[in-house]
Scaffold this active site. Structure first.
Site, short mmCIF file in Angstrom:
data_model
loop_
_atom_site.label_atom_id
_atom_site.label_comp_id
_atom_site.label_asym_id
_atom_site.label_seq_id
_atom_site.Cartn_x
_atom_site.Cartn_y
_atom_site.Cartn_z
N LYS A 201 0.86 -1.18 0.00
CA LYS A 201 0.00 0.00 0.00
C LYS A 201 0.89 1.23 0.00
CE LYS A 201 -3.55 2.44 2.57
NZ LYS A 201 -4.59 2.33 3.60
N LYS A 258 -2.12 -1.50 -3.82
CA LYS A 258 -3.01 -0.34 -3.76
C LYS A 258 -2.22 0.95 -3.80
CE LYS A 258 -6.08 1.82 -0.42
NZ LYS A 258 -6.60 1.76 0.92
C1 PBG Z 1 -6.73 3.63 5.34
C2 PBG Z 1 -7.44 3.45 4.05
C3 PBG Z 1 -7.29 4.29 2.93
C4 PBG Z 1 -8.09 3.75 1.93
C5 PBG Z 1 -8.69 2.61 2.43
N1 PBG Z 1 -8.26 2.43 3.75
C6 PBG Z 1 -6.54 5.51 2.66
C7 PBG Z 1 -5.66 6.17 3.61
O1 PBG Z 1 -4.52 5.74 3.76
O2 PBG Z 1 -6.10 7.17 4.18
C8 PBG Z 1 -8.23 4.36 0.57
C9 PBG Z 1 -9.19 3.76 -0.37
C10 PBG Z 1 -9.52 4.63 -1.51
O3 PBG Z 1 -8.91 5.69 -1.74
O4 PBG Z 1 -10.43 4.26 -2.24
N2 PBG Z 1 -6.75 2.54 6.21
#
Ligand code: PBG
Length: 333
Positions: A201, A258
């Site tokens: 991520k 991601k």
């Molecule tokens: C954080 C989280 C994020 C997303 C899902 N879970 C983003 C972040 O790091 O703030 C992003 C998903 C999206 O942008 O569709 N646990």
């Protein structure tokens, strides 16, 4: 007259839709799609998320209805994200461990109404912390405390499994959390609950609309919400491979990359290195940018959407989390 010296003529296999279909290598299938859904407290209408056209924060009742509609379209799984009211947020994210909390009530409601639907829960503290970070801060408030956070995440995963979650999905990027979660789940008897790990991520600017949706960005303020001490540097591919290898060793059942679109090389490389199923998350910003361009009349939404999703599969994803899941499922019928 044709030139005899022309080498293999690849256009032979592009002559018609039928021929192209016969030699098509990659296909989008409804079975591959996972729909992310937002749930909020209270009643009334679903609240639209401004930067994500077609996406809403649902009430508990609306969530079940939306999941049912998705399931009827053939979508097998949903990924659940709760919107915590500001008054329930605190610096420790205590609401995450409230057994009557919104996320857990939502899991129970979904599993009761749709026992076959695969329910995936988010294991991270950002929907619950006032500062919007994925974990708790250390004493001086300067850093996210890895080990203290991991201990909370393990408890959170067990609560989610008890509520009926099929897969738990740690999205926090703390070190060692997959092992801790696996051990805690097994100890509590949840040996059949799978871990979908957000293995690679990245600290991405494409999460903006999501943070608006769950209120984690606004709560934090810009300077505070620097997640670069735990999320991957977008410049690093080798490090992503290390993360993925570690999560696999620690017991992840499925590895996720991601965002998806800007990280197809990461997906492709991982596909060659692991035998685990691979997932990709086409995130909020990827969804928003296609909608925005389409609204301006600059891109064709359906065509760019399908091309983006197909590319994610071609790069190596087995599963795709996408806010387009229902739209695509309708066209695949
Ligand atoms: C954080 C989280 C994020 C997303 C899902 N879970 C983003 C972040 O790091 O703030 C992003 C998903 C999206 O942008 O569709 N646990």
């Amino acid at each position: 007259m044709s030139t005899p010296s022309i080498p293999p003529r690849l256009r032979r296999l592009r002559r018609s839709q039928s021929v192209r279909g016969l030699v098509q290598e990659t296909r989008l299938r409804v079975e591959d799609l996972i729909l992310p859904l937002f749930v909020r407290e209270g009643s009334g209408d679903a609240e639209p998320v401004a930067s994500m056209p077609g996406v809403s924060r649902h009430t508990l009742e609306g969530l079940v209805a939306q999941a049912r509609a998705a399931h009827e379209l053939g979508i097998a799984a949903v990924a659940l994200f709760p919107v915590t009211p500001a008054r329930r947020k605190d610096p420790r994210g205590r609401e995450a461990l409230n057994s009557k909390g919104l996320a857990l009530r939502a899991v129970r409601a979904l599993k009761k109404a749709l026992p076959d639907l695969v329910v995936i829960t988010d294991v991270a503290l950002d929907p619950y912390t006032r500062h919007g970070h994925d974990g708790v801060l250390d004493k001086r408030g300067r850093d996210v405390d890895n080990d203290a956070t991991v201990a909370i995440l393990a408890k959170m995963a067990v609560l989610q499994a008890e509520a009926g979650a099929d897969w738990v999905a740690p999205s926090d990027m703390m070190d060692g959390r997959v092992r801790a979660i696996r051990e805690a789940l097994d100890k509590a008897g949840h040996t059949q609950v799978a871990i979908l790990s957000y293995a690679a991520k990245f600290a991405s600017a494409y999460y903006g609309p999501f943070r608006e949706a769950v209120g984690s960005g606004e709560a934090a303020g810009k300077t505070y919400l620097d997640k670069r001490t735990y999320q991957l540097n977008p410049a690093n591919a080798r490090e992503a491979a290390r993360e993925a290898a570690l999560d696999a060793q620690e017991g992840a059942d499925i590895l996720m990359v991601k965002p998806a679109g800007a990280y197809l090389d990461i997906l492709h490389a991982l596909r060659a290195r692991t035998t685990l199923p691979l997932a990709a998350y086409q995130v909020s910003g990827e969804y928003a940018q296609l909608h925005a361009a389409a609204r301006l009349g600059w891109l064709n939404l359906e065509a760019t959407r399908d091309e983006a999703l197909l590319s994610i599969k071609r790069a190596g994803a087995d599963l795709i989390l996408t806010y387009f899941a229902m739209d695509v499922a309708r066209t695949l019928r």
